[in-house]
Scaffold this active site. Structure first.
Site: not given
Ligand SMILES: NC(=O)c1ccc[n+]([C@@H]2O[C@H](COP(=O)([O-])OP(=O)(O)OC[C@H]3O[C@@H](n4cnc5c(N)ncnc54)[C@H](O)[C@@H]3O)[C@@H](O)[C@H]2O)c1
Length: 246
Positions: A153, A140
Protein backbone atom coordinates in the site's frame (compact mmCIF):
# COMPACT_ATOMS: atom_id res chain seq x y z
CA UNK A 1 -19.30 24.31 -10.02
CA UNK A 2 -22.69 24.77 -11.67
CA UNK A 3 -22.77 22.97 -15.02
CA UNK A 4 -19.38 21.33 -14.47
CA UNK A 5 -18.84 17.57 -14.38
CA UNK A 6 -16.78 15.48 -11.96
CA UNK A 7 -15.71 11.84 -12.17
CA UNK A 8 -15.09 10.22 -8.80
CA UNK A 9 -13.55 6.75 -8.64
CA UNK A 10 -14.32 4.77 -5.51
CA UNK A 11 -17.35 7.04 -5.28
CA UNK A 12 -19.47 4.41 -3.57
CA UNK A 13 -17.95 4.89 -0.12
CA UNK A 14 -15.71 6.89 2.21
CA UNK A 15 -13.86 9.89 0.74
CA UNK A 16 -15.42 9.31 -2.68
CA UNK A 17 -19.00 9.52 -1.44
CA UNK A 18 -18.33 12.50 0.86
CA UNK A 19 -16.66 14.37 -1.99
CA UNK A 20 -19.50 13.54 -4.40
CA UNK A 21 -21.97 15.09 -1.95
CA UNK A 22 -19.77 18.14 -1.44
CA UNK A 23 -19.39 18.73 -5.20
CA UNK A 24 -23.10 18.11 -5.81
CA UNK A 25 -23.89 20.75 -3.16
CA UNK A 26 -21.85 23.16 -5.27
CA UNK A 27 -23.85 22.27 -8.38
CA UNK A 28 -21.56 19.81 -10.21
CA UNK A 29 -22.90 16.87 -12.19
CA UNK A 30 -21.40 13.64 -10.86
CA UNK A 31 -20.16 10.46 -12.49
CA UNK A 32 -19.61 7.78 -9.85
CA UNK A 33 -17.22 4.94 -10.74
CA UNK A 34 -17.05 1.92 -8.45
CA UNK A 35 -16.90 -1.89 -8.45
CA UNK A 36 -19.82 -1.92 -6.03
CA UNK A 37 -23.09 -1.39 -7.86
CA UNK A 38 -25.12 -1.08 -4.68
CA UNK A 39 -22.85 1.49 -3.01
CA UNK A 40 -22.30 3.43 -6.23
CA UNK A 41 -26.02 3.70 -6.90
CA UNK A 42 -26.59 4.86 -3.31
CA UNK A 43 -24.16 7.76 -3.83
CA UNK A 44 -25.91 8.63 -7.10
CA UNK A 45 -29.21 8.71 -5.24
CA UNK A 46 -27.76 11.05 -2.60
CA UNK A 47 -26.42 13.41 -5.30
CA UNK A 48 -29.72 13.44 -7.18
CA UNK A 49 -31.55 14.31 -3.95
CA UNK A 50 -29.34 17.43 -3.78
CA UNK A 51 -30.64 18.33 -7.24
CA UNK A 52 -27.81 17.61 -9.68
CA UNK A 53 -27.55 15.03 -12.44
CA UNK A 54 -25.55 11.92 -11.52
CA UNK A 55 -24.75 8.55 -13.07
CA UNK A 56 -23.20 5.34 -11.82
CA UNK A 57 -20.69 3.46 -13.96
CA UNK A 58 -19.75 0.00 -12.74
CA UNK A 59 -16.04 -0.30 -13.51
CA UNK A 60 -12.83 -1.74 -12.09
CA UNK A 61 -10.13 0.94 -12.23
CA UNK A 62 -7.41 -1.70 -12.61
CA UNK A 63 -8.82 -2.75 -16.01
CA UNK A 64 -7.84 -0.37 -18.77
CA UNK A 65 -10.91 -1.17 -20.88
CA UNK A 66 -13.14 -0.26 -17.92
CA UNK A 67 -11.26 3.03 -17.54
CA UNK A 68 -11.72 3.92 -21.21
CA UNK A 69 -15.41 3.07 -20.82
CA UNK A 70 -15.99 5.26 -17.75
CA UNK A 71 -14.35 8.17 -19.56
CA UNK A 72 -16.41 7.61 -22.74
CA UNK A 73 -19.71 7.15 -20.89
CA UNK A 74 -19.16 10.31 -18.83
CA UNK A 75 -18.34 12.38 -21.93
CA UNK A 76 -21.34 10.92 -23.76
CA UNK A 77 -23.66 11.88 -20.93
CA UNK A 78 -22.24 15.24 -19.81
CA UNK A 79 -20.19 16.49 -22.79
CA UNK A 80 -16.87 16.98 -20.99
CA UNK A 81 -14.94 16.27 -17.78
CA UNK A 82 -13.95 19.29 -15.65
CA UNK A 83 -12.91 17.60 -12.42
CA UNK A 84 -11.47 14.20 -11.59
CA UNK A 85 -11.08 12.67 -8.12
CA UNK A 86 -8.76 9.74 -8.83
CA UNK A 87 -9.46 8.01 -5.56
CA UNK A 88 -10.30 4.28 -5.67
CA UNK A 89 -7.89 2.20 -3.62
CA UNK A 90 -7.46 -0.87 -1.44
CA UNK A 91 -5.20 -1.37 1.57
CA UNK A 92 -3.94 -4.89 2.37
CA UNK A 93 -4.16 -7.58 5.02
CA UNK A 94 -1.63 -5.98 7.39
CA UNK A 95 1.24 -8.46 7.21
CA UNK A 96 4.96 -7.70 7.45
CA UNK A 97 6.06 -6.63 4.00
CA UNK A 98 8.52 -9.50 3.46
CA UNK A 99 5.67 -11.89 4.24
CA UNK A 100 3.18 -10.25 1.90
CA UNK A 101 1.68 -12.88 -0.44
CA UNK A 102 2.73 -12.22 -4.04
CA UNK A 103 -0.84 -12.14 -5.29
CA UNK A 104 -1.83 -9.59 -2.63
CA UNK A 105 1.07 -7.33 -3.58
CA UNK A 106 0.09 -7.61 -7.23
CA UNK A 107 -3.59 -6.88 -6.53
CA UNK A 108 -2.71 -3.71 -4.59
CA UNK A 109 -0.40 -2.50 -7.36
CA UNK A 110 -3.10 -3.20 -9.93
CA UNK A 111 -5.81 -1.19 -8.20
CA UNK A 112 -3.84 1.57 -6.51
CA UNK A 113 -1.07 2.26 -9.00
CA UNK A 114 -2.21 0.99 -12.38
CA UNK A 115 -5.75 2.17 -11.67
CA UNK A 116 -4.50 5.66 -10.78
CA UNK A 117 -2.25 5.77 -13.86
CA UNK A 118 -4.95 4.61 -16.29
CA UNK A 119 -7.35 7.16 -14.81
CA UNK A 120 -4.82 9.97 -15.16
CA UNK A 121 -3.91 8.94 -18.67
CA UNK A 122 -7.40 8.65 -20.12
CA UNK A 123 -9.10 11.45 -18.15
CA UNK A 124 -6.29 14.00 -18.54
CA UNK A 125 -6.01 13.30 -22.27
CA UNK A 126 -9.75 13.91 -22.56
CA UNK A 127 -9.38 17.17 -20.57
CA UNK A 128 -6.56 18.28 -22.88
CA UNK A 129 -8.95 17.95 -25.83
CA UNK A 130 -11.61 20.09 -24.16
CA UNK A 131 -9.61 22.95 -22.62
CA UNK A 132 -8.37 21.61 -19.29
CA UNK A 133 -9.58 20.68 -15.83
CA UNK A 134 -8.46 19.86 -12.32
CA UNK A 135 -7.43 16.53 -10.82
CA UNK A 136 -6.88 15.27 -7.29
CA UNK A 137 -5.11 11.95 -6.77
CA UNK A 138 -5.60 10.13 -3.49
CA UNK A 139 -2.24 9.18 -2.03
CA UNK A 140 -1.96 8.72 1.75
CA UNK A 141 0.14 9.44 4.81
CA UNK A 142 1.59 6.09 3.67
CA UNK A 143 2.69 7.91 0.50
CA UNK A 144 4.99 10.23 2.44
CA UNK A 145 6.21 7.89 5.20
CA UNK A 146 6.48 4.10 5.45
CA UNK A 147 3.64 2.29 7.21
CA UNK A 148 4.74 -0.98 8.87
CA UNK A 149 2.60 -3.95 7.70
CA UNK A 150 1.21 -1.98 4.74
CA UNK A 151 4.29 -2.17 2.49
CA UNK A 152 2.52 -2.69 -0.84
CA UNK A 153 0.00 0.00 0.00
CA UNK A 154 2.69 2.45 1.06
CA UNK A 155 4.75 1.72 -2.06
CA UNK A 156 1.80 2.38 -4.38
CA UNK A 157 0.90 5.60 -2.55
CA UNK A 158 4.50 6.87 -2.84
CA UNK A 159 4.22 6.02 -6.55
CA UNK A 160 1.00 8.00 -6.93
CA UNK A 161 2.80 11.07 -5.57
CA UNK A 162 5.61 10.48 -8.09
CA UNK A 163 3.12 10.25 -10.95
CA UNK A 164 1.19 13.27 -9.76
CA UNK A 165 4.26 15.51 -9.46
CA UNK A 166 5.71 14.35 -12.76
CA UNK A 167 2.55 14.90 -14.77
CA UNK A 168 2.09 18.27 -13.04
CA UNK A 169 5.54 19.23 -14.32
CA UNK A 170 4.78 18.03 -17.82
CA UNK A 171 1.36 19.64 -18.33
CA UNK A 172 1.33 22.78 -16.16
CA UNK A 173 0.96 25.04 -19.20
CA UNK A 174 -2.07 23.20 -20.58
CA UNK A 175 -4.67 24.44 -18.09
CA UNK A 176 -4.68 21.18 -16.17
CA UNK A 177 -4.01 21.34 -12.44
CA UNK A 178 -2.93 18.12 -10.75
CA UNK A 179 -2.51 17.67 -7.00
CA UNK A 180 -2.33 14.80 -4.54
CA UNK A 181 -3.75 14.45 -1.06
CA UNK A 182 -2.10 12.51 1.74
CA UNK A 183 -4.83 11.73 4.27
CA UNK A 184 -3.91 10.19 7.60
CA UNK A 185 -6.13 7.53 9.10
CA UNK A 186 -9.78 8.44 8.72
CA UNK A 187 -12.88 6.72 9.97
CA UNK A 188 -14.11 5.39 6.62
CA UNK A 189 -15.53 1.88 6.13
CA UNK A 190 -12.01 0.76 5.09
CA UNK A 191 -10.64 1.68 8.53
CA UNK A 192 -13.73 0.82 10.59
CA UNK A 193 -13.12 -2.79 9.52
CA UNK A 194 -9.85 -2.85 11.54
CA UNK A 195 -9.84 -4.26 15.15
CA UNK A 196 -10.90 -1.59 17.71
CA UNK A 197 -7.56 -1.79 19.63
CA UNK A 198 -5.76 -1.01 16.37
CA UNK A 199 -8.04 1.96 15.73
CA UNK A 200 -7.43 3.28 19.27
CA UNK A 201 -3.67 2.93 18.91
CA UNK A 202 -3.75 4.77 15.58
CA UNK A 203 -5.71 7.66 17.12
CA UNK A 204 -3.26 7.96 20.02
CA UNK A 205 -0.32 8.19 17.62
CA UNK A 206 -1.77 11.28 15.90
CA UNK A 207 -0.64 14.69 17.32
CA UNK A 208 -4.27 15.84 17.37
CA UNK A 209 -5.17 12.66 19.29
CA UNK A 210 -7.96 11.52 17.01
CA UNK A 211 -8.63 10.00 13.61
CA UNK A 212 -9.97 12.10 10.76
CA UNK A 213 -13.51 12.16 9.45
CA UNK A 214 -14.20 11.69 5.71
CA UNK A 215 -15.82 15.13 5.37
CA UNK A 216 -12.55 16.72 6.51
CA UNK A 217 -10.89 15.16 3.47
CA UNK A 218 -13.80 15.98 1.15
CA UNK A 219 -13.59 19.67 2.13
CA UNK A 220 -9.98 19.82 0.97
CA UNK A 221 -10.63 17.85 -2.23
CA UNK A 222 -13.53 20.13 -3.17
CA UNK A 223 -11.28 23.15 -2.59
CA UNK A 224 -8.42 21.70 -4.67
CA UNK A 225 -10.80 20.84 -7.52
CA UNK A 226 -12.30 24.34 -7.46
CA UNK A 227 -11.04 27.57 -9.02
CA UNK A 228 -10.27 28.83 -5.50
CA UNK A 229 -7.15 26.64 -5.73
CA UNK A 230 -6.14 28.16 -9.09
CA UNK A 231 -2.40 28.43 -8.24
CA UNK A 232 -2.02 25.10 -6.42
CA UNK A 233 -0.40 22.61 -8.78
CA UNK A 234 1.87 19.61 -8.22
CA UNK A 235 1.28 19.81 -4.47
CA UNK A 236 0.90 17.03 -1.92
CA UNK A 237 -1.52 18.18 0.77
CA UNK A 238 -1.42 16.36 4.10
CA UNK A 239 -4.76 15.99 5.87
CA UNK A 240 -3.66 14.01 8.88
CA UNK A 241 -3.99 15.82 12.21
CA UNK A 242 -0.22 16.41 12.16
CA UNK A 243 0.86 12.78 11.69
CA UNK A 244 3.35 13.53 8.89
CA UNK A 245 4.97 16.23 11.05
CA UNK A 246 6.46 13.64 13.41
N1 LIG B 1 -9.52 5.69 5.11
C1 LIG B 1 -8.32 6.12 5.34
O1 LIG B 1 -7.93 6.28 6.49
C2 LIG B 1 -7.41 6.47 4.19
C3 LIG B 1 -6.22 7.16 4.49
C4 LIG B 1 -5.40 7.53 3.44
C5 LIG B 1 -5.75 7.22 2.15
N2 LIG B 1 -6.89 6.53 1.90
C6 LIG B 1 -7.20 6.26 0.51
O2 LIG B 1 -8.41 6.92 0.18
C7 LIG B 1 -9.06 6.22 -0.88
C8 LIG B 1 -10.48 5.95 -0.49
O3 LIG B 1 -10.46 5.22 0.70
P1 LIG B 1 -11.71 5.09 1.67
O4 LIG B 1 -11.18 5.05 3.02
O5 LIG B 1 -12.74 6.07 1.27
O6 LIG B 1 -12.13 3.61 1.30
P2 LIG B 1 -13.53 2.86 1.17
O7 LIG B 1 -13.20 1.42 1.23
O8 LIG B 1 -14.53 3.46 2.10
O9 LIG B 1 -13.96 3.25 -0.32
C9 LIG B 1 -13.24 2.80 -1.42
C10 LIG B 1 -14.22 2.60 -2.58
O10 LIG B 1 -13.43 2.18 -3.70
C11 LIG B 1 -14.11 1.11 -4.35
N3 LIG B 1 -13.14 0.30 -5.07
C12 LIG B 1 -12.25 -0.59 -4.55
N4 LIG B 1 -11.55 -1.17 -5.53
C13 LIG B 1 -12.01 -0.65 -6.70
C14 LIG B 1 -11.68 -0.85 -8.06
N5 LIG B 1 -10.75 -1.75 -8.42
N6 LIG B 1 -12.34 -0.14 -9.00
C15 LIG B 1 -13.30 0.76 -8.64
N7 LIG B 1 -13.66 0.99 -7.38
C16 LIG B 1 -13.01 0.29 -6.42
C17 LIG B 1 -14.80 0.36 -3.23
O11 LIG B 1 -15.88 -0.42 -3.72
C18 LIG B 1 -15.26 1.50 -2.32
O12 LIG B 1 -16.54 1.97 -2.67
C19 LIG B 1 -8.22 4.97 -1.15
O13 LIG B 1 -7.35 5.23 -2.23
C20 LIG B 1 -7.43 4.82 0.15
O14 LIG B 1 -6.23 4.15 -0.06
C21 LIG B 1 -7.73 6.15 2.90
Amino acid sequence: MQGKTAIITGGGSGFGRETAIKLAERGANISIVDVSKEQGNETVKLCKEIGVDAIFIEADVSKVEDVKRYVAETVERFGKIDMFFNNAGISGSGVLTLECPDDEFEAIVNVNLKGAFYGLKYVANEMLKTGGGSIVNTASLGGVVGIPTLGAYSATKHAIIGLSKTIAGEYGRENIRINAIAPGTNETPMVKAFPSEAIQAMAEAVPMGRLGQPHEVANVVAFLLSDDASYIHGAVISIDGGAAAL
